[in-house]
Design a protein around this motif. Structure first.
Motif, PDB file in Angstrom:
ATOM      1  N   ILE A   1      53.788  54.214 170.641  1.00  0.00           N
ATOM      2  CA  ILE A   1      55.068  54.481 169.633  1.00  0.00           C
ATOM      3  C   ILE A   1      56.123  53.455 169.992  1.00  0.00           C
ATOM      4  O   ILE A   1      56.765  52.989 169.013  1.00  0.00           O
ATOM      5  CB  ILE A   1      55.412  55.825 169.479  1.00  0.00           C
ATOM      6  N   VAL A   2      56.312  53.126 171.428  1.00  0.00           N
ATOM      7  CA  VAL A   2      57.166  52.242 171.635  1.00  0.00           C
ATOM      8  C   VAL A   2      56.812  50.771 171.370  1.00  0.00           C
ATOM      9  O   VAL A   2      57.712  49.777 170.885  1.00  0.00           O
ATOM     10  CB  VAL A   2      57.617  52.052 173.248  1.00  0.00           C
ATOM     11  N   LYS A   3      55.477  50.410 170.951  1.00  0.00           N
ATOM     12  CA  LYS A   3      55.339  49.378 170.287  1.00  0.00           C
ATOM     13  C   LYS A   3      55.756  48.996 169.011  1.00  0.00           C
ATOM     14  O   LYS A   3      55.916  47.981 168.407  1.00  0.00           O
ATOM     15  CB  LYS A   3      53.809  48.787 170.561  1.00  0.00           C
ATOM     16  N   TYR A  18      62.826  63.038 171.134  1.00  0.00           N
ATOM     17  CA  TYR A  18      62.762  64.196 171.966  1.00  0.00           C
ATOM     18  C   TYR A  18      61.498  64.105 172.771  1.00  0.00           C
ATOM     19  O   TYR A  18      61.491  64.463 173.914  1.00  0.00           O
ATOM     20  CB  TYR A  18      62.633  65.371 170.791  1.00  0.00           C
ATOM     21  N   THR A  19      60.301  63.782 172.264  1.00  0.00           N
ATOM     22  CA  THR A  19      59.136  63.572 172.962  1.00  0.00           C
ATOM     23  C   THR A  19      59.138  62.610 174.127  1.00  0.00           C
ATOM     24  O   THR A  19      58.745  63.012 175.432  1.00  0.00           O
ATOM     25  CB  THR A  19      57.975  63.088 172.157  1.00  0.00           C
ATOM     26  N   LEU A  20      59.794  61.730 174.085  1.00  0.00           N
ATOM     27  CA  LEU A  20      60.025  60.607 175.155  1.00  0.00           C
ATOM     28  C   LEU A  20      60.959  61.290 176.160  1.00  0.00           C
ATOM     29  O   LEU A  20      60.709  61.337 177.446  1.00  0.00           O
ATOM     30  CB  LEU A  20      60.580  59.151 174.744  1.00  0.00           C
ATOM     31  N   ALA A  21      62.190  61.587 175.654  1.00  0.00           N
ATOM     32  CA  ALA A  21      63.235  62.069 176.352  1.00  0.00           C
ATOM     33  C   ALA A  21      62.778  63.396 177.335  1.00  0.00           C
ATOM     34  O   ALA A  21      62.763  63.359 178.661  1.00  0.00           O
ATOM     35  CB  ALA A  21      64.551  62.485 175.872  1.00  0.00           C
ATOM     36  N   ASN A  52      63.918  53.808 176.009  1.00  0.00           N
ATOM     37  CA  ASN A  52      63.545  53.823 174.529  1.00  0.00           C
ATOM     38  C   ASN A  52      64.199  55.015 173.660  1.00  0.00           C
ATOM     39  O   ASN A  52      64.672  54.895 172.561  1.00  0.00           O
ATOM     40  CB  ASN A  52      62.087  53.874 174.409  1.00  0.00           C
ATOM     41  N   ALA A  53      64.209  56.114 174.516  1.00  0.00           N
ATOM     42  CA  ALA A  53      64.658  57.169 173.832  1.00  0.00           C
ATOM     43  C   ALA A  53      66.246  57.009 173.462  1.00  0.00           C
ATOM     44  O   ALA A  53      66.753  57.735 172.591  1.00  0.00           O
ATOM     45  CB  ALA A  53      64.560  58.640 175.020  1.00  0.00           C
TER      46      ALA A  53
END
Length: 416
Positions: free
Chosen positions: A293-295, A328-331, A346-347
């Motif tokens: 997702i960060v890509k 939310y998921t990343l954090a 990213n978050a």
């Protein structure tokens, strides 16, 4: 002459008094205006964003049973989503009003006999399990028998849910042989939490394995090996018009579908035992997910597009619910130690992007989250074909709970 001077002095004194009075009056009026303005604020501006949005939701929907712009009380997954956020705000602040908001939903929707109003077990709809998390929160606090009975009814749906040939839950009874990413969030955190609360030994181990198996199947059938992204749905029979005839997958990567999946991963891990062998498998999936997702995160805004891999294409837009879910998921993944610390950047970038581009505040302090996809699905009537044109043309609205709930959850993870 003496009289004349006295008269002049009197007039001067009078004028000075008036001027002084005018100055005082202006000052007093200004202070009163500030006080009046603060009294008119429905949502105070000096709170963190998590509370500001939660209070805004409570203002928009005084009855949690009508959270999704419903005219009548309704048992639905959106209620459970926002009330999970309310639960976390309550646990953070200890303020009774948040607990009362949660309790009133359950009190309204569960009868004295333990029946769930508007819920139909026969439909075998995974969406309906999500609000069961409200009861899992309340039952240990209240020990109300009706809440336990309702929980057992919801668990009976899991026990009887139709499955694909390899054990995956159908999304709904009428969506035959189909797994959707959405369903992982709707069912698995509830299933894992229920198991933690009520099962032990071999029975618990089998249930936890079943939970992990649902993720295994999605990784097996819906993952695109080239991008690492996951398709919205998979049809085991490959008969749906939206299904790829070789793989059974739907044709696009929808932002919110992947958002549901990411939240499912980090939330299920809350309930799996530390020594359970399936934990590391899910953490591995989460790391693959984060990398993918960060890509496709928008460089300029930090947000994510409605159709993830087609940023900038005509009709596509930066969408609030998926962006909030990914944040939310990343954090949470970083905070819990599941993900490397680099993903917090990213978050934070995404969160600031939401504030800069998608959040507005009314004069009365009420906070709005804009540019939320109202709904999207596959199949049904009228038929939803999963094409790019379908996703970008679904209705967009403000303050959809599928966006506000994850925004609150993301705010809490980032202490905002």
């Amino acid at each position: 002459m003496k009289f004349f001077l006295s008269k002049i002095n009197f007039i001067a004194l009078f004028l000075l008094t008036i001027c002084t009075s005018c100055g005082n009056e202006k000052k007093t009026t200004g202070e009163e205006a500030v006080n009046t303005a603060s009294q008119e604020l429905i949502v105070p501006r000096d709170l963190k964003w998590s509370q500001r949005m939660m209070l805004s939701e409570m203002h928009r929907f005084p009855e949690a049973s009508k959270l999704d712009f419903s005219d009548k009380p309704k048992w639905s997954y959106t209620n459970g989503l926002v009330l999970k956020a309310a639960q976390e705000v309550y646990e953070k602040t200890g303020k009774q009003k948040y607990y009362d908001y949660i309790y009133n939903f359950a009190d309204t929707m569960v009868t004295d006999q333990g029946e769930i109003r508007t819920y139909d077990l026969e439909k075998q709809n995974l969406d309906m399990l999500n609000s069961g998390n409200v009861l899992l929160f309340l039952y240990p606090k209240t020990h109300k028998e009706r809440f336990l009975k309702a929980l057992k009814t919801l668990k009976s749906q899991i026990d009887t849910q139709p499955r694909t040939y390899d054990g995956g839950f159908w999304h709904k009874k009428r969506y035959t042989n189909q797994m959707w990413l959405d369903g992982l969030y709707m069912a698995e955190p509830f299933y894992a939490h229920y198991t933690q609360m009520f099962s032990e030994g071999e029975k618990a181990r089998k249930a936890y394995n079943d939970v992990v198996h649902q993720f295994e199947l999605i990784q097996q059938h819906a993952l695109d090996p080239e991008t690492g992204l996951l398709y919205h749905g998979w049809d085991a029979s490959k008969e749906q018009k939206w299904a790829n005839k070789e793989t059974g997958t739907s044709p696009n990567f929808w932002s919110r579908a992947m958002g549901w999946y990411g939240m499912a991963l980090v939330d299920v891990l809350d309930y799996l035992p530390e020594d359970f062998e399936g934990r590391q498998k899910l953490i591995g999936y989460l790391n693959q997910f984060a990398d993918a997702i960060v890509k496709v995160q928008d460089d300029k805004t930090g947000l994510w597009w409605q159709v993830l891999d087609k940023g900038g294409k005509e009709g596509n837009y930066l969408e609030a619910s998926g962006s909030s879910m990914f944040t939310y998921t990343l954090a949470k993944g970083v905070k819990k130690g599941y993900l490397p610390g680099k993903y917090i950047a990213n978050a934070k970038k995404a969160y600031q992007g939401i504030l800069n581009n998608l959040v507005t505040v009314d004069e009365n302090g009420v906070v709005n989250l804009n540019q939320v996809c109202a709904v999207a699905g596959l199949g049904g009537d009228p038929y939803r074909d999963g094409t790019y044109e379908y996703y970008v043309n679904e209705k967009i609205r403000s303050n959809d709970p599928k966006g506000t709930g994850p925004f609150i959850l993301a705010s809490l993870q980032l202490d905002e």
